[in-house]
Structures are given as C-alpha cells and as structure tokens.
Design a protein around this motif. Structure first.
Motif, PDB file in Angstrom:
ATOM      1  N   VAL A   1       0.720  -1.226   0.223  1.00 33.71           N
ATOM      2  CA  VAL A   1      -0.076   0.244  -0.069  1.00 33.71           C
ATOM      3  C   VAL A   1       0.915   1.259  -0.001  1.00 33.71           C
ATOM      4  O   VAL A   1       0.678   1.981  -0.828  1.00 33.71           O
ATOM      5  CB  VAL A   1      -0.990   0.069   1.278  1.00 33.71           C
ATOM      6  N   VAL A   2       1.742   1.271   0.886  1.00 37.38           N
ATOM      7  CA  VAL A   2       2.900   2.398   0.828  1.00 37.38           C
ATOM      8  C   VAL A   2       3.329   2.551  -0.272  1.00 37.38           C
ATOM      9  O   VAL A   2       3.544   3.644  -0.803  1.00 37.38           O
ATOM     10  CB  VAL A   2       3.882   2.183   2.071  1.00 37.38           C
ATOM     11  N   ASP A   3       4.035   1.543  -1.109  1.00 34.73           N
ATOM     12  CA  ASP A   3       4.585   1.619  -2.347  1.00 34.73           C
ATOM     13  C   ASP A   3       3.698   2.200  -3.403  1.00 34.73           C
ATOM     14  O   ASP A   3       4.044   2.987  -4.303  1.00 34.73           O
ATOM     15  CB  ASP A   3       5.100   0.340  -2.683  1.00 34.73           C
ATOM     16  N   ALA A   4       2.372   1.900  -3.361  1.00 38.30           N
ATOM     17  CA  ALA A   4       1.326   2.327  -4.311  1.00 38.30           C
ATOM     18  C   ALA A   4       0.864   3.835  -3.950  1.00 38.30           C
ATOM     19  O   ALA A   4       0.845   4.394  -4.966  1.00 38.30           O
ATOM     20  CB  ALA A   4      -0.082   1.382  -4.298  1.00 38.30           C
TER      21      ALA A   4
ATOM     22  N   ILE B   1      -0.789  13.020  -1.161  1.00 41.59           N
ATOM     23  CA  ILE B   1      -0.623  12.416   0.075  1.00 41.59           C
ATOM     24  C   ILE B   1       0.370  12.892   0.967  1.00 41.59           C
ATOM     25  O   ILE B   1       1.865  12.712   0.412  1.00 41.59           O
ATOM     26  CB  ILE B   1      -0.664  10.862  -0.028  1.00 41.59           C
ATOM     27  N   ILE B   2       0.164  13.462   1.942  1.00 39.72           N
ATOM     28  CA  ILE B   2       1.072  14.142   3.134  1.00 39.72           C
ATOM     29  C   ILE B   2       1.597  13.060   4.060  1.00 39.72           C
ATOM     30  O   ILE B   2       3.033  13.040   4.301  1.00 39.72           O
ATOM     31  CB  ILE B   2       0.329  15.392   3.649  1.00 39.72           C
ATOM     32  N   ASP B   3       0.972  12.369   4.667  1.00 37.95           N
ATOM     33  CA  ASP B   3       1.385  11.358   5.779  1.00 37.95           C
ATOM     34  C   ASP B   3       0.461  10.188   5.517  1.00 37.95           C
ATOM     35  O   ASP B   3      -0.626  10.064   5.057  1.00 37.95           O
ATOM     36  CB  ASP B   3       0.829  11.895   7.094  1.00 37.95           C
ATOM     37  N   VAL B   4       1.044   8.763   5.896  1.00 31.64           N
ATOM     38  CA  VAL B   4       0.570   7.700   5.818  1.00 31.64           C
ATOM     39  C   VAL B   4       0.918   6.939   6.942  1.00 31.64           C
ATOM     40  O   VAL B   4       2.070   6.998   7.748  1.00 31.64           O
ATOM     41  CB  VAL B   4       1.067   6.725   4.515  1.00 31.64           C
ATOM     42  N   HIS B   5       0.020   6.394   7.869  1.00 27.58           N
ATOM     43  CA  HIS B   5       0.160   5.780   9.196  1.00 27.58           C
ATOM     44  C   HIS B   5      -0.770   4.503   9.327  1.00 27.58           C
ATOM     45  O   HIS B   5      -1.744   4.276   8.698  1.00 27.58           O
ATOM     46  CB  HIS B   5      -0.564   6.678  10.262  1.00 27.58           C
ATOM     47  N   THR B   6      -0.010   3.523   9.484  1.00 24.84           N
ATOM     48  CA  THR B   6      -0.743   2.308   9.838  1.00 24.84           C
ATOM     49  C   THR B   6      -1.182   2.379  11.225  1.00 24.84           C
ATOM     50  O   THR B   6      -0.882   2.758  12.141  1.00 24.84           O
ATOM     51  CB  THR B   6       0.103   1.067   9.981  1.00 24.84           C
TER      52      THR B   6
ATOM     53  N   ILE C   1      -6.280   6.658  -5.259  1.00 22.58           N
ATOM     54  CA  ILE C   1      -6.032   5.883  -4.113  1.00 22.58           C
ATOM     55  C   ILE C   1      -6.894   4.514  -4.267  1.00 22.58           C
ATOM     56  O   ILE C   1      -6.086   3.114  -4.147  1.00 22.58           O
ATOM     57  CB  ILE C   1      -6.581   6.367  -2.669  1.00 22.58           C
ATOM     58  N   SER C   2      -8.233   4.552  -4.813  1.00 26.69           N
ATOM     59  CA  SER C   2      -8.740   3.514  -4.907  1.00 26.69           C
ATOM     60  C   SER C   2      -8.302   2.954  -6.281  1.00 26.69           C
ATOM     61  O   SER C   2      -8.332   1.252  -6.437  1.00 26.69           O
ATOM     62  CB  SER C   2     -10.120   3.769  -5.439  1.00 26.69           C
ATOM     63  N   ALA C   3      -7.561   3.491  -7.317  1.00 29.33           N
ATOM     64  CA  ALA C   3      -7.035   2.633  -8.437  1.00 29.33           C
ATOM     65  C   ALA C   3      -5.831   1.861  -8.096  1.00 29.33           C
ATOM     66  O   ALA C   3      -5.456   1.138  -9.072  1.00 29.33           O
ATOM     67  CB  ALA C   3      -6.840   3.999  -9.578  1.00 29.33           C
ATOM     68  N   THR C   4      -5.384   2.067  -7.035  1.00 27.41           N
ATOM     69  CA  THR C   4      -4.067   1.335  -6.496  1.00 27.41           C
ATOM     70  C   THR C   4      -4.431  -0.133  -6.534  1.00 27.41           C
ATOM     71  O   THR C   4      -3.285  -1.022  -6.578  1.00 27.41           O
ATOM     72  CB  THR C   4      -3.433   1.732  -5.352  1.00 27.41           C
ATOM     73  N   LYS C   5      -5.711  -0.459  -6.275  1.00 31.46           N
ATOM     74  CA  LYS C   5      -6.041  -2.001  -6.233  1.00 31.46           C
ATOM     75  C   LYS C   5      -5.562  -2.703  -5.122  1.00 31.46           C
ATOM     76  O   LYS C   5      -5.669  -3.977  -4.799  1.00 31.46           O
ATOM     77  CB  LYS C   5      -5.617  -2.865  -7.378  1.00 31.46           C
TER      78      LYS C   5
END
Length: 154
Positions: free
Chosen positions: A81-84, A91-96, A122-126
C-alpha cells in the motif's frame, strides 16, 4: 536522553530556524563546539529529522485537507500500500493504525472535486478495498512536538 540544553537548542531552532551557529551559541551562552556537538548528536539519534522548510499546502494552492481511513487488501500487506501511495503527491502522511481501518492517510487537494480525483487515484491502486474520508474544517495546530521534546528533558 535529552537534557535542558538540548531543549533550549531545539526551542531556539524551532522558533528561529535560520539562526547561525555563531548567533545560537551567543544566545544560548555555550561554546560553538558544544552547540555543533549537540546538534550532531540530536541529528544522529533522529531527534532532529530534518532542516527542511516546513511547507503549508494551503498557501501554495491546496486549501482542502482531508483524512482518509483505508481498509486494505490483507494479503498484500502494508508495504504494498505504501509503495502504491507514494506516487500520489497529494498524500502528505501515511500511518498504519489500529481499529476499524488499517491505515490513516492525510491528503491535500486543490478543491473538493480535486479531492475526489485523489480518492479515485487511491482506489485505483487495487490494494485499497475501501476508504472513508473526513474533511478538516480548521487546523488549530499541527506537528506540535516542541512541548513534548521539552518535557522529555525534565
């Protein structure tokens, strides 16, 4: 561990980031070598992550701020997900995170319709199964770490 001098150094550079080493050593009442040594230590330990400017997206064309809660394809993992998501500049920040969602993403957009475009990307990342989005109506403070750093020196 940090001490009171570390806290004073970080406070000075947080409030006046363009202060020279010479001026900072004068204001803090410490030798230049001491200041440089402390700054090097704070960087080496990761306490100071960056000397980069603090950017404000709303001031360069991105006034919409949203938080997206993502449910991901469990068999793909968070790394996929992070790679996508890394290729989406809004997208500024991503947190699990724990709870009902798997990840929390902070997004900047030019308008509400532009936000929809970002959500579609985001949805298109699959690798994202579902998203839920909340718009930020106002920001009162953010990236507020100085009080925490100062408290750790006590």
């Amino acid at each position: 561990m940090v001490d009171a001098l570390d806290a004073r150094i970080v406070k000075l550079y947080t409030l006046e980031p363009r202060t020279s080493i010479l001026e900072a050593s004068r204001q803090l009442g410490v030798a230049r070598a001491t200041l440089v040594s402390r700054l090097d230590k704070l960087q080496a330990t990761g306490a100071i992550r960056s000397w980069a400017p603090s950017l404000q997206p709303m001031n360069f064309g991105y006034p919409v701020l949203a938080f997206c809660f993502l449910t991901i394809e469990q068999d793909k993992g968070h790394g996929a997900v992070v790679d996508a998501l890394v290729d989406i500049p809004e997208i500024i920040d991503v947190h699990t995170v724990s709870g009902e969602s798997d990840m929390l993403v902070k997004v900047a957009a030019r308008s509400n319709s532009d936000l929809q475009r970002v959500l579609d990307a985001i949805s298109a990342t699959k690798v994202v199964v579902r998203s839920s989005t909340m718009l930020a109506l106002d920001t009162h403070f953010e990236a507020r770490t100085l009080p925490l750093f100062e408290a750790s020196a006590e």
